[in-house]
Scaffold this motif. Structure first.
Motif, PDB file in Angstrom:
ATOM      1  N   THR A  86       0.840  -1.191   0.000  1.00 14.16           N
ATOM      2  CA  THR A  86       0.000   0.000   0.000  1.00 14.16           C
ATOM      3  C   THR A  86       0.874   1.239   0.000  1.00 14.16           C
ATOM      4  O   THR A  86       2.082   1.161   0.221  1.00 14.16           O
ATOM      5  CB  THR A  86      -0.889   0.023   1.263  1.00 14.16           C
ATOM      6  OG1 THR A  86      -0.039  -0.162   2.386  1.00 14.16           O
ATOM      7  CG2 THR A  86      -1.931  -1.048   1.205  1.00 14.16           C
ATOM      8  N   GLY A  87       0.275   2.383  -0.222  1.00 15.36           N
ATOM      9  CA  GLY A  87       1.025   3.645  -0.251  1.00 15.36           C
ATOM     10  C   GLY A  87       0.478   4.488  -1.394  1.00 15.36           C
ATOM     11  O   GLY A  87      -0.174   3.972  -2.296  1.00 15.36           O
ATOM     12  N   SER A 139       4.243   1.185  -3.729  1.00 15.04           N
ATOM     13  CA  SER A 139       3.897   0.068  -2.855  1.00 15.04           C
ATOM     14  C   SER A 139       5.079  -0.153  -1.935  1.00 15.04           C
ATOM     15  O   SER A 139       6.099  -0.682  -2.330  1.00 15.04           O
ATOM     16  CB  SER A 139       3.581  -1.185  -3.660  1.00 15.04           C
ATOM     17  OG  SER A 139       4.495  -1.341  -4.692  1.00 15.04           O
ATOM     18  N   TRP A 142       4.460  -0.292   1.821  1.00 13.06           N
ATOM     19  CA  TRP A 142       4.059  -0.813   3.128  1.00 13.06           C
ATOM     20  C   TRP A 142       3.220  -2.067   2.979  1.00 13.06           C
ATOM     21  O   TRP A 142       2.523  -2.256   2.007  1.00 13.06           O
ATOM     22  CB  TRP A 142       3.256   0.227   3.906  1.00 13.06           C
ATOM     23  CG  TRP A 142       4.037   1.413   4.271  1.00 13.06           C
ATOM     24  CD1 TRP A 142       4.874   1.548   5.342  1.00 13.06           C
ATOM     25  CD2 TRP A 142       4.092   2.654   3.566  1.00 13.06           C
ATOM     26  NE1 TRP A 142       5.435   2.790   5.338  1.00 13.06           N
ATOM     27  CE2 TRP A 142       4.983   3.497   4.268  1.00 13.06           C
ATOM     28  CE3 TRP A 142       3.471   3.129   2.421  1.00 13.06           C
ATOM     29  CZ2 TRP A 142       5.267   4.778   3.854  1.00 13.06           C
ATOM     30  CZ3 TRP A 142       3.762   4.415   2.008  1.00 13.06           C
ATOM     31  CH2 TRP A 142       4.655   5.217   2.722  1.00 13.06           C
ATOM     32  N   THR A 152       0.238  -3.899   5.313  1.00 16.16           N
ATOM     33  CA  THR A 152      -0.596  -3.621   6.474  1.00 16.16           C
ATOM     34  C   THR A 152      -0.940  -4.937   7.162  1.00 16.16           C
ATOM     35  O   THR A 152      -1.552  -5.805   6.562  1.00 16.16           O
ATOM     36  CB  THR A 152      -1.865  -2.878   6.043  1.00 16.16           C
ATOM     37  OG1 THR A 152      -1.467  -1.756   5.254  1.00 16.16           O
ATOM     38  CG2 THR A 152      -2.646  -2.407   7.231  1.00 16.16           C
ATOM     39  N   ASN A 206       0.990  -0.410   9.749  1.00 12.13           N
ATOM     40  CA  ASN A 206       1.758  -0.372   8.516  1.00 12.13           C
ATOM     41  C   ASN A 206       3.194  -0.795   8.799  1.00 12.13           C
ATOM     42  O   ASN A 206       3.832  -0.296   9.710  1.00 12.13           O
ATOM     43  CB  ASN A 206       1.761   1.043   7.928  1.00 12.13           C
ATOM     44  CG  ASN A 206       0.455   1.332   7.244  1.00 12.13           C
ATOM     45  OD1 ASN A 206      -0.219   0.404   6.786  1.00 12.13           O
ATOM     46  ND2 ASN A 206       0.089   2.593   7.171  1.00 12.13           N
ATOM     47  N   GLN A 236       7.011  -1.601   7.031  1.00 14.24           N
ATOM     48  CA  GLN A 236       7.792  -1.305   5.834  1.00 14.24           C
ATOM     49  C   GLN A 236       8.943  -2.307   5.736  1.00 14.24           C
ATOM     50  O   GLN A 236       9.971  -2.128   6.377  1.00 14.24           O
ATOM     51  CB  GLN A 236       8.319   0.126   5.935  1.00 14.24           C
ATOM     52  CG  GLN A 236       8.812   0.678   4.638  1.00 14.24           C
ATOM     53  CD  GLN A 236       9.260   2.112   4.791  1.00 14.24           C
ATOM     54  OE1 GLN A 236       8.875   2.804   5.721  1.00 14.24           O
ATOM     55  NE2 GLN A 236      10.091   2.560   3.878  1.00 14.24           N
TER      56      GLN A 236
END
Lengths: 649, 362
Positions: free
Chosen positions: B89-90, B94, B96, B98, B103, B105
């Motif tokens: 996600t981000g 992309s 991170w 979840t 979140n 990394q």
């Protein structure tokens, strides 16, 4: 590993480890030096920037590109509007000042909340918009009283206006303030929330082209927040103007002719009319939207103007000259803060003025679909010009009976007389022999069943049914009876008025698969359309049939031909049942259209091209619940084409 | 080894120095939210306490187990980076993953995995092969694969830190000088190629770095405001909770990447130098441990982790002072953000394990 070598390696590593320690220390002192430079050596300079001279950056709104019609008459422009600002830094008590302002200008609870939130979030010397679109009266009052209120100022900005009112509403669409949802999808809008975005129509479709790029000003303010000077960093880049293919004069005439139909307008001022209005909630809904056209029907009842759609297009360039959808709305309502009252009126209106019927209204095409069936049959070799069928008034298929619109039947019919008199039974027979697959293929070639790609959001594709379509959508197999019903453009078949105009344009053009466009083409280069790929001989037969509709002794629209001095026209009527006629009704004689409630009356359709010899324009007319295609829709098309051709003359 | 002995040997001075940074961080975050433990400062302190407990726990793990698992860690890191490519996600990137609303990394712990894998690789090779360049190729692959994956995310800041961390290990392993200079030349030659790989916003950042005035609202705005905030802090700063740039919201990301700036405005040059010194002390302390441990694996691991902490600090401070482009790099233990803090504490734990279980210490 030998002992000596291990030792050697250890030494290398220690040496390099020490190098790294030294390197780290060196880099750290390098950072220290940089910090010294910024924080000690240049401290005065940054102190000044920070303490006395705060920079505020303000976005300069770009001027949105204008919309013009094909003769450069303004359809959408920008007008000056006045806004009220408040600067929290100068204000002792924000709540109190806002309350005082509420006495001078109209302020809603929501406006006040928005200001308080913005004041909490932003720096105190940044201006916050309290109200836009100040009226002249509010401005006058503010001019007198605002000097007594610290931190209140007003300024100028641009507001979108549509000088033609509702006339081109479904084409231009409108601009309205940015919504939270849009900001979520496009972060850059967040910086300019007060700049509207196009929501529907051309304003939406060409948003990026019209919008322009915002500029930027840097404002130096002192510790008290007073601006010292304004530096223009980047000039705003205005959006580009766009010339549409619409002719607003034709649009005006088309809208008037469609809306008035064959009925007479009434004077609104008289007592009798006012009394009738008070009792009629549907008429009130019209009047509330600022529409002052009220008609009197044959039974002496007061009725609202007709609703429906008209599309006029050039059969060679594909340019749409006029695109009317009635009822209409005033796009100017949306440009400022849309009043809840107006929004409710628009949404509760019984005839959905926000719907663009020309591109998003899907209607059964009725008998205007017969050209498609005829072409498919001729091309498939099922019939020739002289193939005849007998119409006895109905046709038996299995244990169902399919009626012709004419009770006694038409007798022996060929393709030309069947089009001329719109005989249903002839097309039932022909369709059964041709098959739905070939009919569907022809319909797609003529532009039905797919969106035309005119570039207006929300365009609908209509439906051209087939075996596969029914299986996928109804989960049942196709029956021959459905082929029969489809042959006269009823049953599942649906098309938009725009698609019907495109179909007619392709029939008249004969060579190219013309697609419609709203943006005026620049330069002389002929548009590059795909070839139509329909047998020219078959097309000639169909066009002869359409000619006989206007000219034959029994032509369904023979009374409504375009004057011969203007070249005459070739067309096809369509009358579409909205409510099934029951067997009982059929036996006791069908109730007259005018005696039924409006929503149960037939739709009236008409398509045509003109002039007959060297066609130039195609037109489609749909009058919702207008009665019959010949007596209601054909004269609308004739009158519009008359105005258009006279202008050409 | 008794629990008591292990506890005695844990490098408590490292935890003490880290504690100082966490304290400074919590104060800064308290100030960043205009004098409130919510939403950052309180959570930051709690996370740090959990992190320190983690260091002690890892210290109990036998170091030879860590060595055995080092390739597994690398494989796991690469797998998780692959997963990020698929489900990450981000905003437009992309980066991170979840997990349970948090979140995470994965590129951060990947740095540790690369250091461990490199240390393992070099410790298992006989010394006489060291002069051949071919011998270094697997090591470069260990760096290059996760590096390329993180560049693709795209997260250039973390990718570069991973690259530097890895190269430091290769350098310490005894890479001949001629290769050192050769590689430097190769890197310089690769810059144009790298430029083509950059996303538009990354290019914009580099251009902005070269000329901050071109984008006063975007990345240039951050740098301009950061310099004003730092510079106006002066020698002793404007005082706790008194930084006008930060308190008036001029300074963006003041709780994460620009926390150093905020400290600079409120505590001045003195405060900033104090932080730099603590970081330098931590680096030196870890490198000192690397001189004391016996195994080659332990030495290289400690050097890698020590320099990793240093690079974190260097990239962040160089960035906020306008010496490097804004690449998005946190200041671990001070910035609000769990993953970088976790990575640093796991690193400390590995260092602790290395010294606790070292043969020479017994």
């Amino acid at each position: 590993m030998s002992r000596a070598k291990t030792k050697d390696l250890r030494r290398t590593m220690s040496r390099r480890g020490l190098l790294l320690v030294g390197g780290s220390a060196l880099l750290t002192s390098f950072l220290g030096a940089r910090l010294f430079q910024l924080q000690v050596a240049q401290n005065n300079r940054y102190q000044r920037l920070s303490d006395r001279n705060q920079f505020d950056v303000r976005i300069v709104a770009p001027t949105r590109g204008r919309l013009f019609d094909r003769k450069m008459r303004l359809l959408a422009g920008n007008a000056e509007s006045f806004e009220l600002y408040i600067t929290p830094l100068y204000v002792d008590d924000l709540q109190q000042t806002l309350a005082a302002l509420g006495q001078i200008v109209e302020l809603s609870e929501r406006d006040i909340k928005a200001v308080l939130l913005a004041a909490r979030k932003g720096p105190s010397f940044r201006d916050i918009i309290v109200r836009n679109d100040l009226s002249q009266r509010e401005l006058a009052r503010l001019a007198v009283r605002s000097p007594l209120l610290g931190g209140v100022s007003f300024g100028k900005s641009l507001r979108r206006i549509y000088p033609q009112g509702s006339l081109a509403c479904h084409i231009t669409g409108y601009v309205s303030p940015v919504t939270a949802r849009e900001i979520e999808n496009n972060q850059s809008l967040e910086k300019t929330p007060y700049l509207g975005t196009g929501k529907v129509g051309v304003e939406f479709a060409h948003e990026d082209y019209l919008r322009g790029l915002p500029g930027r000003e840097r404002i130096e303010v002192n510790a008290k927040g007073q601006p010292i000077r304004v530096l223009r960093d980047v000039d705003a880049m205005s959006g580009k103007d766009l010339q549409l293919s619409i002719d607003i004069e034709v649009q005006l005439q088309a809208a008037e002719i469609l809306r008035r139909g064959q009925l007479a307008p009434v004077e609104l001022g008289t007592m009798q009319v006012q009394r009738a209005l008070a009792k009629n909630s549907e008429l009130q809904a019209h009047i509330a939207l600022g529409d002052d056209l009220v008609l009197r029907d044959e039974k002496d009842r007061l009725v609202p103007p007709e609703s429906g759609a008209v599309v006029v297009m050039d059969i060679y360039s594909g340019e749409v000259i006029s695109l009317v959808s009635a009822p209409m709305f005033d796009p100017n309502l949306f440009t400022g803060t849309l009043l809840t009252r107006d929004w409710r009126r628009l949404n509760s209106h019984p005839r959905t003025p926000l719907l663009n019927r020309a591109t998003s209204g899907q209607y059964a095409p009725g008998s205007t679909f017969k050209m498609v069936v005829g072409l498919a049959a001729i091309e498939a070799g099922v019939i020739s010009k002289n193939t005849q069928f007998n119409c006895s008034g109905d046709m038996e298929l299995g244990n169902a009976t399919f009626h012709c619109w004419r009770k006694g039947g038409h007798g022996m019919m060929n393709i030309i007389s069947a089009l001329e008199q719109s005989c249903d039974v002839f097309f039932y027979e022909v369709a059964l022999k041709t098959g739905i697959r070939k009919i569907k293929d022809m319909a797609h070639r003529l532009g039905l069943g797919d969106v035309t790609g005119i570039g207006l959001p929300g365009e609908k594709p209509g439906i051209i049914p087939s075996h596969e379509w029914k299986l996928a959508n109804q989960g049942r197999v196709w029956t021959p009876g459905e082929t029969v019903v489809s042959s006269i453009g009823q049953g599942y078949v649906l098309a938009t008025p725009l698609q019907l105009a495109v179909m007619t344009a392709r029939l008249a053009n004969g060579k190219q698969a013309v697609t419609p466009r709203l943006v005026k083409s620049t330069g002389d280069a002929a548009p590059d359309f795909a070839p139509l790929d329909v047998d020219p001989y078959a097309l000639a037969i169909i066009r002869e049939g359409m000619f006989e509709v206007m000219n034959g002794g029994f032509g369904t629209a023979r009374k409504y031909d375009l004057d011969k001095s203007l070249g005459g026209m070739a067309g096809k009527t369509g009358t579409v049942q909205v409510k099934r006629i029951t067997k009982a009704q059929r036996e006791e004689g069908i109730v007259n259209n005018i005696d039924r409630p409006w929503a149960e009356r037939d739709h009236a359709l008409f398509v045509a091209y003109a002039p007959v010899k060297r066609p130039r324009y195609a037109i489609s007319v749909v009058v919702e619940h207008g009665g019959s295609g010949s007596s209601t829709a054909a004269p609308v098309a004739r009158d519009i084409l008359t105005k258009l051709m006279q202008k050409q003359g | 080894m008794t629990v008591f002995k292990i506890l005695l040997r844990i490098p408590w001075h490292l935890l003490f120095l880290a504690g100082i940074l966490v304290l400074v961080g919590s104060l800064a975050l308290y100030s960043a939210s205009q004098g409130s433990w919510q939403p950052w400062a309180g959570r930051h302190a709690v996370r740090a306490i959990v992190g320190m407990a983690l260091v002690v726990c890892i210290a109990f793990i036998d170091f030879s187990f860590i060595k055995r698992m080092s390739y597994v860690f690398l494989a796991a890191a690469i797998l998780v980076l692959l997963a990020v490519m698929v489900v990450g996600t981000g905003q437009g990137v992309s980066r991170w993953i979840t997990i349970g609303g948090m979140n995470f990394q994965p590129s951060e712990p990947a740095k540790l995995a690369v250091i461990l894998a490199l240390a393992r690789y070099f410790s298992s090779q006989p010394h006489d092969r060291m002069r051949s360049f071919v011998w270094y190729l697997p090591a470069f692959a260990i760096i290059a694969v996760p590096f390329a994956m993180i560049v693709k995310q795209p997260d250039l800041g973390t990718a570069l830190m991973l690259l530097f961390g890895g190269l430091v290990v290769v350098f310490s392993a005894g890479l001949p000088w001629r290769y050192v200079f050769g590689s430097l030349a190769a890197v310089l030659a690769a810059v144009p190629l790298l430029w083509l790989q950059l996303k538009a916003y990354q290019k914009a950042r580099v251009m902005t770095f070269l000329n901050p005035e071109t984008d006063v609202l975007g990345a240039g705005y951050q740098i301009t405001q950061s310099k004003i905030a730092l510079g106006s802090g002066g020698f002793f700063g404007k005082g706790f909770l008194m930084g006008s740039q930060s308190q008036l919201n001029y300074l963006p990301e003041k709780q994460t990447d620009f926390v150093f700036t905020m400290i600079g405005e409120e505590f001045g040059f003195a405060g900033n130098i104090f932080i730099l010194l603590i970081y330098l002390l931590i680096t030196i302390a870890i490198l000192r441990i690397s001189f004391r441990v016996n195994s080659r694996f332990a030495q290289l691991t400690c050097i890698g982790i020590g320099m990793m902490v240093f690079f974190y600090m260097f990239v962040n401070v160089a960035m906020v002072t306008g010496l490097l482009p804004v690449v998005g790099a946190p200041l671990p233990l001070i910035s609000y953000g769990g993953t970088s803090m976790l990575t640093v504490f796991i690193g400390f734990g590995i260092v602790a394990s290395a010294i606790v279980h070292d043969r020479r210490q017994s």
